[in-house]
Scaffold this motif. Structure first.
Motif, PDB file in Angstrom:
ATOM      1  N   GLY A   1       0.803  -1.216   0.000  1.00  0.00           N
ATOM      2  CA  GLY A   1       0.000   0.000   0.000  1.00  0.00           C
ATOM      3  C   GLY A   1       0.834   1.263   0.000  1.00  0.00           C
ATOM      4  O   GLY A   1       0.538   2.211  -0.740  1.00  0.00           O
TER       5      GLY A   1
ATOM      6  N   PHE B   1     -11.584  -3.476   1.002  1.00  0.00           N
ATOM      7  CA  PHE B   1     -11.619  -4.035   2.354  1.00  0.00           C
ATOM      8  C   PHE B   1     -12.585  -5.205   2.461  1.00  0.00           C
ATOM      9  O   PHE B   1     -12.341  -6.152   3.227  1.00  0.00           O
ATOM     10  CB  PHE B   1     -11.956  -2.943   3.368  1.00  0.00           C
ATOM     11  CG  PHE B   1     -10.736  -2.215   3.865  1.00  0.00           C
ATOM     12  CD1 PHE B   1      -9.870  -2.808   4.777  1.00  0.00           C
ATOM     13  CD2 PHE B   1     -10.431  -0.948   3.401  1.00  0.00           C
ATOM     14  CE1 PHE B   1      -8.738  -2.156   5.225  1.00  0.00           C
ATOM     15  CE2 PHE B   1      -9.294  -0.284   3.839  1.00  0.00           C
ATOM     16  CZ  PHE B   1      -8.438  -0.884   4.761  1.00  0.00           C
TER      17      PHE B   1
ATOM     18  N   LEU C   1     -10.705  -8.090   1.162  1.00  0.00           N
ATOM     19  CA  LEU C   1      -9.699  -8.476   2.145  1.00  0.00           C
ATOM     20  C   LEU C   1     -10.349  -9.261   3.291  1.00  0.00           C
ATOM     21  O   LEU C   1      -9.804 -10.266   3.771  1.00  0.00           O
ATOM     22  CB  LEU C   1      -9.004  -7.218   2.673  1.00  0.00           C
ATOM     23  CG  LEU C   1      -7.723  -7.374   3.477  1.00  0.00           C
ATOM     24  CD1 LEU C   1      -6.726  -8.284   2.797  1.00  0.00           C
ATOM     25  CD2 LEU C   1      -7.110  -6.002   3.713  1.00  0.00           C
TER      26      LEU C   1
ATOM     27  N   VAL D   1      -3.817  -4.880   8.816  1.00  0.00           N
ATOM     28  CA  VAL D   1      -4.530  -4.207   7.732  1.00  0.00           C
ATOM     29  C   VAL D   1      -5.714  -3.378   8.234  1.00  0.00           C
ATOM     30  O   VAL D   1      -6.375  -2.711   7.445  1.00  0.00           O
ATOM     31  CB  VAL D   1      -5.022  -5.235   6.679  1.00  0.00           C
ATOM     32  CG1 VAL D   1      -3.837  -5.864   5.979  1.00  0.00           C
ATOM     33  CG2 VAL D   1      -5.904  -6.290   7.315  1.00  0.00           C
TER      34      VAL D   1
ATOM     35  N   ALA E   1      -2.906   1.283   7.130  1.00  0.00           N
ATOM     36  CA  ALA E   1      -3.509   0.508   6.046  1.00  0.00           C
ATOM     37  C   ALA E   1      -4.744   1.212   5.491  1.00  0.00           C
ATOM     38  O   ALA E   1      -4.964   1.232   4.271  1.00  0.00           O
ATOM     39  CB  ALA E   1      -3.867  -0.884   6.535  1.00  0.00           C
TER      40      ALA E   1
ATOM     41  N   ASP F   1      -3.444   3.973   3.363  1.00  0.00           N
ATOM     42  CA  ASP F   1      -2.854   3.481   2.110  1.00  0.00           C
ATOM     43  C   ASP F   1      -3.935   3.157   1.078  1.00  0.00           C
ATOM     44  O   ASP F   1      -3.827   3.527  -0.094  1.00  0.00           O
ATOM     45  CB  ASP F   1      -2.016   2.223   2.379  1.00  0.00           C
ATOM     46  CG  ASP F   1      -0.708   2.517   3.097  1.00  0.00           C
ATOM     47  OD1 ASP F   1      -0.303   3.696   3.142  1.00  0.00           O
ATOM     48  OD2 ASP F   1      -0.101   1.569   3.621  1.00  0.00           O
ATOM     49  N   VAL F   2      -4.992   2.443   1.511  1.00  0.00           N
ATOM     50  CA  VAL F   2      -6.067   2.079   0.589  1.00  0.00           C
ATOM     51  C   VAL F   2      -6.794   3.331   0.098  1.00  0.00           C
ATOM     52  O   VAL F   2      -7.079   3.488  -1.100  1.00  0.00           O
ATOM     53  CB  VAL F   2      -7.052   1.102   1.262  1.00  0.00           C
ATOM     54  CG1 VAL F   2      -8.294   0.901   0.394  1.00  0.00           C
ATOM     55  CG2 VAL F   2      -6.369  -0.235   1.530  1.00  0.00           C
TER      56      VAL F   2
ATOM     57  N   THR G   1      -2.321  -5.823   1.816  1.00  0.00           N
ATOM     58  CA  THR G   1      -2.934  -4.584   1.320  1.00  0.00           C
ATOM     59  C   THR G   1      -2.676  -4.410  -0.164  1.00  0.00           C
ATOM     60  O   THR G   1      -3.577  -4.062  -0.941  1.00  0.00           O
ATOM     61  CB  THR G   1      -2.395  -3.369   2.097  1.00  0.00           C
ATOM     62  OG1 THR G   1      -2.637  -3.553   3.493  1.00  0.00           O
ATOM     63  CG2 THR G   1      -3.076  -2.091   1.648  1.00  0.00           C
TER      64      THR G   1
END
Length: 387
Positions: free
Chosen positions: A15, A96, A99, A119, A124, A127-128, A191
């Motif tokens: 990420g 997400f 994930l 995450v 995290a 980052d996403v 990620t």
């Protein structure tokens, strides 16, 4: 705006690397800071840190916050994301959710019970959000990604010492082309795997394009066998045709009532299928039947395949991943003598192609008594004059 973004994951993907590469392309860091504040992630410091890998300069998104890796459920993460602009929130939410589904399969539990550890931390989430918001800044170009390099070995995390690639990474990358990395180190993080497997339209070689800009993102470690970087290449595809990948779900049915077929098609379309159709088929022993076909985005293929098994009488389905070429299209509205109507506009090498929405044509024809062909002709002329 570029219409294609190629992700060269030459040294892996995480990420912070992907976000750093977008910042290197010119996405303003202040926009990300504003989004972090909107999500209610207080006491978070964001910096674009210059890192060097094998004497190559790169940027890495560095997130510094007071929070110490709390455990979050999916619903907690989505509460933060819901405060973002709608398109960014939708994309980040899909990442997400995917994930969470991967973690649920790894641990053999329901998605609602998944605890996000690493995450689920602020870095995290940032980052996403950064990657999704950066794509929005670029105008949501078509995403093509190189095969992903996977290292082996072990990594220490909240669940203890786990083998590499991490179990969640392997679940996320089902159907994605990968290649070996000649070192015992983590090259693709959960990620990074979630971002690319969810948002990339296609995996493969660099597409034919006019190169416009390059952004380089770097990771937090020094790679043993090559630079720990990911490169983003933006440009314009020359032929004007968009390309992506989809999954075709097919089954043959000989024991389903014909009047139930349209109901199954409608149910699948409402669940997110790109298309669904049925065609008459001559089956074994001379029995009449149906060939049932559903087109799905890769990330929805398993869900829609399960729905086919539920909504039809088939005992099994076949799934095949394939490429697709589509014309760029948009919908405009025209003001007609009978009110507003929608027109689908697709772009071809010979100019725009106009197609009035069938529902609007039918509504106007029913209301006015005009022939549908006459309504369609008038709406097309109005749209052509508006372009």
């Amino acid at each position: 705006m570029p219409n294609v973004l190629y992700i060269d994951a030459c040294g892996g993907a995480s990420g912070d690397m992907l976000a750093g590469a977008l910042l290197d392309l010119g996405w303003p860091l202040d926009e990300l800071r504003a989004l972090a504040a909107a999500m209610g992630l207080a006491d978070t410091r964001l910096e674009a840190k210059v890192v060097e890998h094998n004497h190559l300069r790169a940027l890495r998104l560095e997130v510094d916050c007071a929070e110490k890796q709390p455990h979050r459920h999916l619903r907690h993460v989505l509460e933060h994301l819901d405060r973002l602009p709608a398109d960014v929130a939708e994309a980040a939410g899909r990442v997400f959710r995917r994930l969470a589904e991967a973690e649920a399969r790894v641990h053999g539990i329901e998605v609602e019970r998944v605890h996000f550890h690493e995450v689920g931390a602020v870095d995290a989430i940032i980052d996403v959000t950064a990657f999704c918001a950066g794509l929005a800044w670029l105008g949501w170009p078509r995403l093509v990604c190189s095969p992903l390099p996977l290292g082996q070995g072990f990594v220490d995390c909240a669940h203890g010492r786990l083998p590499l690639p991490a179990p969640a990474v392997l679940n996320l990358l089902g159907g994605v082309p990968v290649r070996p990395w000649p070192a015992e180190e983590e090259t693709v993080t959960p990620t990074g795997a979630a971002l690319l497997s969810t948002l990339a339209h296609q995996f493969g070689p660099l597409p034919a394009m006019r190169l416009e800009a390059v952004g380089v993102g770097g990771g937090s470690r020094q790679g043993q066998c090559g630079p720990n970087i990911a490169r983003l290449l933006t440009g314009q595809e020359d032929d004007g045709v968009l390309r992506d990948e989809l999954v075709e779900i097919v089954c043959h049915i000989d024991d389903m009532q014909p009047e139930d077929i349209p109901l199954a098609i409608a149910r699948l379309m409402s669940a997110g299928a790109l298309d669904a159709a049925a065609a008459p088929l001559q089956m074994k022993k001379g029995r009449p039947g149906w060939r049932f076909i559903v087109l799905a985005r890769p990330e929805q293929a398993e869900e829609l395949a399960a729905l086919v098994l539920e909504q039809t009488t088939t005992l099994g389905v076949r799934l095949r991943r394939m490429g697709r070429m589509i014309l760029p299209r948009r919908v405009i509205e025209v003001q007609s003598p009978w009110g507003q109507a929608r027109i689908k506009v697709s772009s071809t090498s010979q100019g725009p192609r106009l197609h009035p929405e069938a529902d609007d044509v039918a509504a106007i024809a029913q209301r006015t008594g005009l022939a549908p062909a006459k309504v369609r002709q008038e709406l097309t002329a109005l749209a052509a004059a508006q372009l």
